[in-house]
Design a protein around this motif. Sequence first.
Motif, mmCIF file in Angstrom:
data_model
loop_
_atom_site.group_PDB
_atom_site.id
_atom_site.type_symbol
_atom_site.label_atom_id
_atom_site.label_comp_id
_atom_site.label_asym_id
_atom_site.label_seq_id
_atom_site.Cartn_x
_atom_site.Cartn_y
_atom_site.Cartn_z
ATOM 1 N N ILE A 25 49.910 -36.093 74.067
ATOM 2 C CA ILE A 25 51.218 -35.450 74.232
ATOM 3 C C ILE A 25 51.300 -34.331 73.207
ATOM 4 O O ILE A 25 51.221 -34.569 71.998
ATOM 5 N N ARG B 281 61.839 -26.097 74.630
ATOM 6 C CA ARG B 281 60.883 -27.123 74.202
ATOM 7 C C ARG B 281 60.264 -27.849 75.394
ATOM 8 O O ARG B 281 60.964 -28.206 76.338
ATOM 9 N N THR C 81 51.698 -28.456 61.936
ATOM 10 C CA THR C 81 52.164 -27.694 63.084
ATOM 11 C C THR C 81 51.574 -26.299 62.996
ATOM 12 O O THR C 81 51.469 -25.726 61.923
ATOM 13 N N PHE D 96 57.150 -30.951 76.441
ATOM 14 C CA PHE D 96 56.123 -31.933 76.127
ATOM 15 C C PHE D 96 55.046 -31.732 77.185
ATOM 16 O O PHE D 96 55.333 -31.769 78.384
ATOM 17 N N TYR E 54 53.816 -31.377 82.469
ATOM 18 C CA TYR E 54 54.704 -31.121 81.339
ATOM 19 C C TYR E 54 56.116 -31.568 81.690
ATOM 20 O O TYR E 54 56.447 -31.763 82.853
ATOM 21 N N LEU F 157 51.807 -34.810 69.325
ATOM 22 C CA LEU F 157 52.679 -35.938 69.003
ATOM 23 C C LEU F 157 51.954 -37.266 69.077
ATOM 24 O O LEU F 157 52.199 -38.169 68.281
ATOM 25 N N ASP G 3 52.258 -28.789 68.133
ATOM 26 C CA ASP G 3 51.685 -29.916 67.407
ATOM 27 C C ASP G 3 51.435 -31.066 68.374
ATOM 28 O O ASP G 3 52.029 -31.129 69.441
ATOM 29 N N MET H 67 53.337 -41.262 65.721
ATOM 30 C CA MET H 67 53.429 -39.821 65.655
ATOM 31 C C MET H 67 52.367 -39.259 64.737
ATOM 32 O O MET H 67 51.887 -39.903 63.831
ATOM 33 N N THR I 124 60.090 -30.467 80.606
ATOM 34 C CA THR I 124 60.998 -29.602 79.863
ATOM 35 C C THR I 124 62.016 -30.497 79.166
ATOM 36 O O THR I 124 62.778 -31.200 79.820
ATOM 37 N N VAL I 125 62.001 -30.489 77.838
ATOM 38 C CA VAL I 125 62.874 -31.356 77.042
ATOM 39 C C VAL I 125 64.181 -30.640 76.718
ATOM 40 O O VAL I 125 65.248 -31.246 76.757
ATOM 41 N N ASN J 7 53.545 -31.208 71.746
ATOM 42 C CA ASN J 7 54.896 -30.673 71.616
ATOM 43 C C ASN J 7 54.805 -29.158 71.475
ATOM 44 O O ASN J 7 54.071 -28.655 70.623
ATOM 45 N N GLU K 145 57.305 -25.836 71.033
ATOM 46 C CA GLU K 145 58.652 -25.308 70.800
ATOM 47 C C GLU K 145 58.595 -23.792 70.786
ATOM 48 O O GLU K 145 57.774 -23.205 70.084
#
Length: 99
Positions: free
Chosen positions: A44, A35, A6, A37, A28, A65, A63, A1, A30-31, A46, A48
């Motif tokens: 990757i 959010r 951020t 990815f 992408y 990842l 940010d 990571m 959808t988490v 992130n 939010e």
Amino acid sequence: MSDAPTTVYQLMPPVDLPAALDRQEIDYLTVQADRLFVIFRKAIINIEIREGTLETTRRIMIDVLDTAPRSAGTEDQLIDKFLEQLETATGTEWRDLSS
């Protein structure tokens, strides 16, 4: 990571983020309801949502990842290239609120 900071952006006007990514053919996942990815240039990212929804995004936190071992540029440069592509596609100004 990543240990990179951020960054928070305000979008003027709001953006339908999934639609913008689809138009640019950016993959992408959808988490959660707020959010994503994003797979961009073998990295990757992130994202939010801090204000709005995925379809009416007004403020986001971004940010990196993970990046490929030999990816070109820094994480900040990667985010800049990602935002440039979305700014062009959406006509939206992405104002950096982190500085």
